[in-house]
Scaffold this motif. Structure first.
Motif, short mmCIF file in Angstrom:
data_model
loop_
_atom_site.label_atom_id
_atom_site.label_comp_id
_atom_site.label_asym_id
_atom_site.label_seq_id
_atom_site.Cartn_x
_atom_site.Cartn_y
_atom_site.Cartn_z
N LYS A 108 45.33 -35.07 29.67
CA LYS A 108 44.20 -35.48 28.84
C LYS A 108 43.71 -34.38 27.91
CE LYS A 108 40.52 -34.59 32.24
NZ LYS A 108 39.43 -35.21 33.04
N ASP B 280 44.76 -36.30 34.46
CA ASP B 280 44.13 -34.97 34.36
C ASP B 280 45.06 -33.95 33.71
OD1 ASP B 280 41.78 -35.88 35.44
OD2 ASP B 280 42.29 -35.27 37.49
N GLN C 44 44.10 -35.56 19.33
CA GLN C 44 43.27 -36.62 18.75
C GLN C 44 42.28 -36.03 17.74
OE1 GLN C 44 40.68 -38.71 21.64
NE2 GLN C 44 39.09 -38.27 20.15
N LYS D 158 43.56 -35.00 23.94
CA LYS D 158 42.25 -34.98 23.28
C LYS D 158 42.23 -33.98 22.13
CE LYS D 158 37.35 -35.07 24.05
NZ LYS D 158 36.27 -35.41 24.98
N SER E 129 44.84 -47.50 26.44
CA SER E 129 43.73 -47.64 27.38
C SER E 129 44.18 -48.30 28.68
CB SER E 129 42.62 -48.46 26.72
OG SER E 129 41.53 -48.61 27.61
N THR F 183 43.38 -43.27 25.15
CA THR F 183 43.65 -42.62 26.43
C THR F 183 42.37 -42.14 27.11
OG1 THR F 183 43.93 -40.41 25.44
CG2 THR F 183 45.89 -41.82 25.56
N THR F 184 41.27 -42.11 26.39
CA THR F 184 40.00 -41.64 26.96
C THR F 184 39.01 -42.77 27.21
OG1 THR F 184 38.90 -41.24 24.82
CG2 THR F 184 40.29 -39.48 25.70
N LYS G 80 32.49 -43.61 21.95
CA LYS G 80 33.24 -44.70 22.58
C LYS G 80 32.70 -46.06 22.17
CE LYS G 80 34.71 -42.22 26.75
NZ LYS G 80 34.66 -42.18 28.23
N GLU H 47 29.71 -38.19 23.08
CA GLU H 47 30.92 -38.86 23.56
C GLU H 47 30.69 -40.33 23.86
OE1 GLU H 47 34.37 -38.18 26.95
OE2 GLU H 47 32.95 -36.59 26.47
#
Length: 424
Positions: A365, A362, A372, A369, A349, A159-160, A290, A286
């Motif tokens: 998330k 927004d 996660q 997160k 994604s 999702t990020t 990724k 970050e």
């Protein structure tokens, strides 16, 4: 994948672990999109006063309890779908969560946070201390579900990650994966044969160090019908050697002045377990997280192809039994060995990249997160609890240990060179 097999009851239906992860990960996302949002709790504190007024405040404590009951329910559903003993999860998960909560609180301390010590380090350390000092009861061992926890976190990580980043970094990651897997596999195979390690263990070692660690070792063992004791040893090697690599490589990358992209590609291509890649990437930032995840996925994609190739090789060259002589591997092996949780990551994604509005993204998330990160921390508590150091120091296991360490050293340097060429 847990090194300790859990007992399985006999019923008519059970999903594979990867499909279960896809179902659970997408279920969490769906519940969030329908309004079931659990706020991210606060763990930040610098002294005893802030610890009690912030972390242990009534409102924050309620949020922590909400996360506990939510993840507890998901873990129980996972046990049921996997046809594992639900009672073990019912009893064991609160203990795993409690140890993980202690790790999250320690990681929230300002002094420790300034040292860039992430929660996964504390959850791993606490698990190792408890797991190596205390003989865990069978019901608690049965509750450990490292791969389930970490892969749920990875589906949520989708999702990020913007899909354009996957296409950009994934193509480079696949090139890197092809070069690394082939070169490291053959080097590990050559070293193992020089050290007179038997064929079964050689195949498992070479696959584990070159492709994707535990999953590759398990896939290879299945392809060659390998000895489960040898498989358990290779899994232990992968888990234990991943720990110092996970902790030291991000700092080595910083000392070498590597960019976040090169750092992520190096970590993702070198560290053997997906969970350790995530933890190491988290330490590096970050962007590195990724890229390391995407590169690791690129290697995971090759797992099915590698398992198919190994099964063909083993069938047509070893011929150890009549069944081995007559069995003919099919292309279905590729799909069977393909890590299905990647589909969940890609679906998440795609959904967050192209379908949902920016306002919706927004809104959810922050909650996703936080969940996660919690799943990753739970996974590393489980890794620590199930990892024991004693087996590595037996005399019979020294040659495979030497072969693994030599091959892993080669892997570190060759992957660094390739990552620098492709991602700098």
């Amino acid at each position: 994948m847990s090194a300790v097999a859990s007992p399985v009851s006999k019923t008519k239906f059970a999903l594979t672990e990867d499909w279960t992860v896809v179902v659970l990960g997408l279920l969490i996302i769906a519940l969030s999109l329908t309004g079931l949002l659990i706020p991210a709790p606060s763990f930040g504190w610098k002294d005893g006063h802030e610890l009690f007024t912030n972390v242990f405040a009534v409102k924050n404590g309620g949020t922590i309890l909400a996360q506990f009951f939510f993840t507890y329910g998901i873990a129980l559903i996972g046990s049921a779908l996997l046809n594992k003993p639900v009672r073990a999860t019912l009893l064991g998960f609160p203990i795993i969560f409690g140890l993980t909560l202690l790790a999250l609180i320690l990681a929230g301390n300002k002094t420790l946070k300034d040292l860039n010590l992430e929660a996964v380090i504390f959850s791993l350390s606490i698990g190792l201390i408890v797991g190596n000092l205390i003989q865990l009861p069978n019901w608690l061992r049965a509750a450990l579900a490292t791969e389930l926890f970490v892969k749920i976190g990875l589906v949520l990580l989708g999702t990020t990650v913007i899909f354009g980043d996957i296409l950009k970094a994934g193509s480079l990651g696949l090139i890197q994966a092809l070069v690394v897997v082939v070169s490291v596999w053959y080097f590990a195979y050559w070293v193992s044969k020089r050290l007179k390690i038997d064929d079964e263990l050689t195949m498992m070692l070479a696959s584990a160090v070159s492709i994707c660690g535990v999953s590759a070792a398990i896939a290879t063992s299945g392809a060659i019908q390998g000895d489960s004791k040898k498989l358990s040893y290779v899994i232990s090697l992968v888990l234990i050697t991943a720990i110092p690599m996970m902790l030291l490589m991000p700092y080595a990358a910083q000392a070498l002045g590597l960019s976040p992209e090169v750092t992520g590609a190096w970590l993702g291509g070198t560290i053997d377990t997906t969970g350790a890649v995530v933890a190491s990437g988290s330490l590096a930032g970050e962007e590195a997280l990724k890229i390391s995840t995407i590169v690791k996925f690129s290697q995971n994609v090759l797992l099915g192809v590698a398992a198919f190739a190994i099964s063909v090789y083993w069938t047509y060259t070893k011929n150890q039994t009549e069944a081995a002589q007559t069995s003919k591997p099919t292309l279905g092996v590729i799909w069977e060995r393909f890590p299905k949780f990647i589909l969940g990551f890609l679906a998440a994604s795609l959904l967050f990249s192209f379908v949902l509005s920016a306002d919706t993204v927004d809104a959810v998330k922050g909650s996703l997160k936080s969940l996660q990160g919690l799943w990753f921390a739970l996974a590393f508590t489980s890794i620590g609890l199930e990892t024991r150091f004693a087996d590595l120091f037996k005399a019979d296991n020294r040659r495979p240990l030497y072969a693994f360490l030599i091959a892993q050293t080669f892997n570190i340097f060759i992957t660094l060179a390739i990552a620098y060429l492709l991602f700098s």
